[in-house]
Motif scaffolding. Sequence first.
Motif, PDB file in Angstrom:
ATOM      1  N   ASP A  20       0.901  -1.224   0.003  1.00  0.00           N
ATOM      2  CA  ASP A  20      -0.019   0.085   0.024  1.00  0.00           C
ATOM      3  C   ASP A  20       0.851   1.343   0.026  1.00  0.00           C
ATOM      4  O   ASP A  20       1.992   1.351   0.561  1.00  0.00           O
ATOM      5  N   GLY A  21       0.346   2.316  -0.584  1.00  0.00           N
ATOM      6  CA  GLY A  21       0.764   3.611  -0.780  1.00  0.00           C
ATOM      7  C   GLY A  21       1.937   4.101  -1.722  1.00  0.00           C
ATOM      8  O   GLY A  21       2.439   4.911  -1.816  1.00  0.00           O
ATOM      9  N   PHE A  22       2.091   3.055  -2.354  1.00  0.00           N
ATOM     10  CA  PHE A  22       3.186   3.305  -3.741  1.00  0.00           C
ATOM     11  C   PHE A  22       2.399   3.772  -4.761  1.00  0.00           C
ATOM     12  O   PHE A  22       3.044   4.425  -5.603  1.00  0.00           O
ATOM     13  N   PHE A  23       1.148   3.777  -4.987  1.00  0.00           N
ATOM     14  CA  PHE A  23       0.241   4.148  -6.056  1.00  0.00           C
ATOM     15  C   PHE A  23      -0.855   4.958  -5.650  1.00  0.00           C
ATOM     16  O   PHE A  23      -1.382   4.777  -4.433  1.00  0.00           O
ATOM     17  N   LEU A 173       3.954   1.995 -14.665  1.00  0.00           N
ATOM     18  CA  LEU A 173       2.698   2.216 -13.887  1.00  0.00           C
ATOM     19  C   LEU A 173       3.048   3.141 -12.810  1.00  0.00           C
ATOM     20  O   LEU A 173       2.245   4.237 -12.292  1.00  0.00           O
ATOM     21  N   PHE A 174       4.352   3.093 -12.091  1.00  0.00           N
ATOM     22  CA  PHE A 174       4.730   3.942 -10.864  1.00  0.00           C
ATOM     23  C   PHE A 174       5.020   5.219 -11.441  1.00  0.00           C
ATOM     24  O   PHE A 174       4.891   6.284 -11.032  1.00  0.00           O
ATOM     25  N   TRP A 175       5.500   5.346 -12.852  1.00  0.00           N
ATOM     26  CA  TRP A 175       5.934   6.601 -13.379  1.00  0.00           C
ATOM     27  C   TRP A 175       4.709   7.582 -13.633  1.00  0.00           C
ATOM     28  O   TRP A 175       4.432   8.534 -13.678  1.00  0.00           O
ATOM     29  N   ILE A 176       3.381   6.433 -14.130  1.00  0.00           N
ATOM     30  CA  ILE A 176       2.121   7.369 -14.498  1.00  0.00           C
ATOM     31  C   ILE A 176       1.367   7.648 -13.268  1.00  0.00           C
ATOM     32  O   ILE A 176       1.064   8.819 -12.973  1.00  0.00           O
ATOM     33  N   GLY A 177       1.571   6.832 -12.133  1.00  0.00           N
ATOM     34  CA  GLY A 177       0.609   7.283 -10.880  1.00  0.00           C
ATOM     35  C   GLY A 177       1.093   6.803  -9.521  1.00  0.00           C
ATOM     36  O   GLY A 177       0.409   6.423  -8.550  1.00  0.00           O
ATOM     37  N   THR A 179       3.152   7.635  -6.201  1.00  0.00           N
ATOM     38  CA  THR A 179       3.149   8.530  -5.109  1.00  0.00           C
ATOM     39  C   THR A 179       4.708   9.081  -4.947  1.00  0.00           C
ATOM     40  O   THR A 179       4.651  10.127  -4.074  1.00  0.00           O
ATOM     41  N   ALA A 180       5.656   8.962  -5.736  1.00  0.00           N
ATOM     42  CA  ALA A 180       6.720   9.693  -5.448  1.00  0.00           C
ATOM     43  C   ALA A 180       7.226  10.040  -7.075  1.00  0.00           C
ATOM     44  O   ALA A 180       7.322   8.900  -7.834  1.00  0.00           O
ATOM     45  N   PRO A 181       7.989  10.971  -7.438  1.00  0.00           N
ATOM     46  CA  PRO A 181       8.428  11.188  -8.560  1.00  0.00           C
ATOM     47  C   PRO A 181       9.950  10.241  -8.937  1.00  0.00           C
ATOM     48  O   PRO A 181      10.406  10.015  -7.877  1.00  0.00           O
ATOM     49  N   ILE A 182       9.903   9.671 -10.117  1.00  0.00           N
ATOM     50  CA  ILE A 182      11.024   9.219 -10.360  1.00  0.00           C
ATOM     51  C   ILE A 182      11.530   9.495 -11.854  1.00  0.00           C
ATOM     52  O   ILE A 182      10.874   9.981 -12.635  1.00  0.00           O
ATOM     53  N   GLU A 183      12.901   9.045 -12.244  1.00  0.00           N
ATOM     54  CA  GLU A 183      13.525   9.104 -13.202  1.00  0.00           C
ATOM     55  C   GLU A 183      13.190   7.966 -14.038  1.00  0.00           C
ATOM     56  O   GLU A 183      13.837   6.684 -13.731  1.00  0.00           O
ATOM     57  N   VAL A 184      12.024   7.806 -14.899  1.00  0.00           N
ATOM     58  CA  VAL A 184      11.589   6.504 -15.426  1.00  0.00           C
ATOM     59  C   VAL A 184      12.762   5.660 -16.105  1.00  0.00           C
ATOM     60  O   VAL A 184      12.677   4.529 -16.018  1.00  0.00           O
ATOM     61  N   GLY A 185      13.557   6.241 -16.966  1.00  0.00           N
ATOM     62  CA  GLY A 185      14.602   5.549 -17.380  1.00  0.00           C
ATOM     63  C   GLY A 185      15.763   4.850 -16.607  1.00  0.00           C
ATOM     64  O   GLY A 185      15.919   3.751 -16.547  1.00  0.00           O
ATOM     65  N   THR A 186      16.192   5.686 -15.394  1.00  0.00           N
ATOM     66  CA  THR A 186      16.905   5.079 -14.370  1.00  0.00           C
ATOM     67  C   THR A 186      16.313   4.025 -13.669  1.00  0.00           C
ATOM     68  O   THR A 186      16.887   2.911 -13.386  1.00  0.00           O
ATOM     69  N   VAL A 187      14.940   4.103 -13.300  1.00  0.00           N
ATOM     70  CA  VAL A 187      14.231   3.214 -12.424  1.00  0.00           C
ATOM     71  C   VAL A 187      14.071   1.795 -13.330  1.00  0.00           C
ATOM     72  O   VAL A 187      14.209   0.419 -12.900  1.00  0.00           O
ATOM     73  N   ALA A 188      13.676   2.127 -14.748  1.00  0.00           N
ATOM     74  CA  ALA A 188      13.425   1.106 -15.657  1.00  0.00           C
ATOM     75  C   ALA A 188      14.551   0.147 -15.834  1.00  0.00           C
ATOM     76  O   ALA A 188      14.721  -1.224 -15.761  1.00  0.00           O
TER      77      ALA A 188
END
Length: 348
Positions: A20-23, A173-177, A179-188
């Motif tokens: 819970d809490g991630f999205f 999905l985390f990049w879209i929704g 609850t914390a900003p991420i650098e999508v390329g780095t996390v991917a």
Amino acid sequence: MSVLFSETVLFLEAAVHVPDGFFNAVTSISAGVVAAAGVAVCLRGARRELDDRTAPMAGLVAAFIFAVQMLNFPVAAGTSGHLLGGALAAILVGPYTGVLCMAVVLLVQGVFFADGGLTALGINITIMGIVTVLVGWGVFRLVTSMARGKVVVAAFLAALISVPASALVFTLLFWIGGTAPIEVGTVAAAMGGVHLLIGIGEGLITAVTVGAVLAVRPDLVYGARGLAKPLELRGAEGTTTVAGEERPVATGGALKPFLLGGVGVTLVLAGLVSFFASSSPDGLEAVAENKGFIDQAADHLFGEWALADYGGVGGIPVGVAGIIGVGLVLLIAGAVAWVARSRNKIRV
């Protein structure tokens, strides 16, 4: 390190699934709708896969996946992984039934063991159930269409690819929704890399399991149906291949001994081998900690239940908790499969 951060790490060690809490609410609800629709479709589709023999097999497969998911194995740099099981379920009992098996496993884990958030149940079913089954089954069918009879090799590749695919869908999905900003390329890159390593373990477990069932009861491997080699007739003039003919698949005798043996193996894995599982952070936890969004994890509503953290909260030995979980999954998945089978008038 703050007390809150320490509690969060402890929670995620128990919960190797999305907590819970991630999205945010919109994404969680949307994923829940997708998951519910997918399960509804699979309930109808499973009628074409289930009969008197395969309905009990579905319960066993779901229970086996639950047990093996408890067995975290080390991968690299203090990180562990565990079986997801979507590809394995699809190959053994069919893609529709496979999604149902995964949904039951994730439901039992989330409700009884606080493993995976309740608000994230739709997320978990989508990425760990639907995505792994779709990708795994697609890869399996592609490989077997090019190399008939290479069921074990196809199973390895299907499972291997399904894991990073699931991880990358989570990242999207985390990049879209999230609850914390991420650098999508780095996390991917981080998620894809570590889950590729986990996928190797997944592939090996899947290949060994499928190979073992093929050796004793090939008729119970859904993905092997229709893949028999052409019938060869040997005579005085040599060997003749009869086009369009296939060797019959042996039934392997009574089903009950196989099921009892499978339940026995599953109970040993959950009740004994689980004590030796790796305690290192799993792939999602490691990435969440390294990329700074682990603090978003919220307390589980049932986090104080005796079985939470697989008995860790209530002081129950992990093996006992595992056996209880196996029983719950076996009963629920078996009941779901039996209901679907009872409406099926066509024997496979």
